[in-house]
Structure formats: C-alpha cells, structure tokens
Design a protein around this motif. Structure first.
Motif: not given
Ligand code: PLP
Length: 312
Positions: A65-70, A169-171, A173-175, A202-209, A227-230, A262-264
C-alpha cells in the motif's frame, strides 16, 4: 566530546550501520554517509514527494500500500523514475536488512532531481532521483505517553489548501504544519490539529485525525493525506463492527467529540486527552480508541499485512 557522543562514535566504529542505512541514489551506505547533490530540485524547490513505511518485529507493515501510494505521488508530479517500483521496493528491503533493524522507520523520496546545467529552466531535461533511509522506529508520541493521552490544540494556522498543494501527494511543504506544531508547544501542548479555510478539520503535523461521537468514527474526507494508518483504522473498524465514515468534520463536531485520536505510521493510534486545555473523554484515552489501538498493533502479526525481511 560528551559521553553520549563517545558512545555513538564507538558503536559506529564497531558497525557503521548501527545508526541506520541510507540509499544515496546509487548505493546503500551508512546513514551518516548518505548525501544528496546540492542542486537537486527536491532540496532547492521542495519538488519532491515521499513516503514512510514501518518495519515491526522484522516485517514491513503494508509495504504494498505504501509503494502504491508512493507511485501515485511520483506519477502525480510527472516524474519518470530511474528505478521500477519493484526495484525501489527491493532497495528498501535490502537497506533494512543491511542495517539489521527489526523495528524501523523507512523513508523514501522521489525528487525532480538534477537539472541540465546548460539549461536549468527546462524541467523536461531533469533527471529524477530516488533516495531512501532506514533508522530505528520513530514515535511521534512515546508509547508510554500514548497510554495517558496527548494534549493538543486547534491551531490558528490553516492547512495549506488542496488547490495550492495536493495533500494526497505526500509532500515536503511542511511550513504550515511546523508553524502549528510550534504554536502548540508554545501553549504547553504536544501538537496541533489544523483546520481548512472553511473551519473543517484537516490533519496534523504528520498524522490524520479521527473523532468518535456516539460510537461512530468520523474522519475528514478532504484536504488530507490518505494515510495508510487511516486505511487500517477503517479496516479494523469494519472487522469490529464499528461504523466509520470519511466526511466533513466541522470544528464544532471536533469540540463536541466523545473521543479523539491521531494516527500515523510513526506511532500508530495516539489518543488525545485534551483539546485547547479542555478534557476530552474525561481527560484520558477513550475506550473505543484504546480497543482500536490494541487491534492495530495486533494486526502487525497478520500475514496479510506483513512483508518479512530476510536478514541473512
Ligand atoms: C500530513 C500527514 N498526514 C497524515 C499522515 C499519516 O499517514 P500514514 O498513516 O500513511 O503514515 C502523515 C504521515 O506522515 C502526514 O505527514
């Protein structure tokens, strides 16, 4: 040199891969030797997409799933990669094996790459690059702290709108995310939840909610990374007969939640115990959140989700 630095130097001398491994575009090297060219547009213009997958007890979790999203990310940016998806997948596995990591945080990225220096404005002439690294598993929230819950705020910083940067598109742009995180820390909280310009979660720094109300799970359907954890939360909720839905989550719904988590990849399912200083679920992790959290870590033993690493 401090004692800690001396220990790191000694362990690196014994095994240069002890801190992890990196892939510099052509070969696997010890993490501290992995470098990228300064003129790579991934570095200069954040013209890059990335993904992060975990290794737990010697197996990748949901690697396909991660490779497909990538793949969706780099194709979305119009990149033509120097390696096939299968080759990149194998590089990740080899890197983890080389570092000997049983629990790992595995980062991969695709960059617009290197320009033709005679004509750097012609984007069609760029050579795309693939880089990666594997380091010991990273926790956004320590597992012990997850058991008591996390204090979060609703940030005053809005999430970058999807019309400007596509969040699927996991990017890099973390400003906005970094500003929100700093705001949270300045207010004595651990991290922040960001809203869109219409006041929806929306979401948080590195996670879904996820929000839980009357036994149902709700999570934003828009302005978020898928998110794949989502995705795993949706899978587990279905198995556990818990209703789960992706939809608009207005900030009022967030504030009225029975439970929030939160999940990640870097931490799993992380319960929230307060929002803007007000207790959530009585100021402790909620019962449905904790059931899902337990099921999430159990799912790591499920062969349908795991790709074992051969360390020989
Ligand atoms: C902005 C953002 N949302 C959500 C996630 C959670 O994604 P995943 O569950 O695929 O790690 C991340 C992971 O780094 C993220 O950077």
């Amino acid at each position: 040199m401090s004692v800690e630095e001396a220990k790191i130097t000694a362990s690196q001398e014994a095994d240069p891969y002890s801190l992890g491994a990196g892939f510099n575009g052509t070969e696997i090297v010890p993490i501290l030797e992995a470098q990228i060219p300064l003129v790579d547009m991934g570095f200069l213009h954040s013209d890059v997409c990335y993904d992060v997958v975990s290794v737990w007890k010697g197996s990748f979790f949901r690697l396909n799933e991660h490779m497909d999203r990538f793949e969706r990310s780099y194709e979305g940016l119009g990149f033509s990669m120097p390696y096939t998806k299968e080759q990149m997948r194998q590089i990740l596995i080899d890197m983890v094996a080389r570092a000997g990591l049983r629990d790992a945080y595995v980062y991969m990225c695709a960059t617009r790459g290197l320009p033709d220096l005679d004509d750097p404005r012609d984007m069609e002439k760029y050579h795309q690059c693939f880089y990666a690294f594997a380091i010991p598993f990273v926790w956004i929230v320590d597992p012990e702290d997850q058991k008591i819950g996390t204090d979060v705020i609703v940030s005053s910083v809005p999430r970058i709108p999807k019309e400007s940067v596509d969040p699927t598109i996991k990017n890099h742009h973390w400003g906005d995310l970094t500003r929100a995180d700093r705001e949270a820390r300045g207010k004595g909280a651990k991290t922040a939840l960001l809203l869109d310009f219409d006041g929806n979660l929306a979401e948080g720094p590195g996670f879904n909610v996820f929000v839980i109300k009357d036994g149902k799970l709700l999570t934003p359907d828009d302005n978020v990374l898928l998110g794949i954890t989502r995705l795993t939360v949706f899978d587990l909720a279905e198995e556990m007969n818990i209703e789960a839905k992706a939809c608009k989550v207005p900030v009022e719904t967030l504030r009225a939640a029975d439970e929030i988590f939160m999940c990640t990849t870097a931490g799993g399912i992380m319960p929230v115990k307060s929002l803007d200083g007000k207790p959530v679920s009585g100021g402790k992790p909620g019962p449905i959140t904790m059931k899902l959290r337990e099921a999430f870590w159990k799912a790591h033993d499920d062969t349908k989700y795991s790709t074992p690493v051969n360390y020989d």
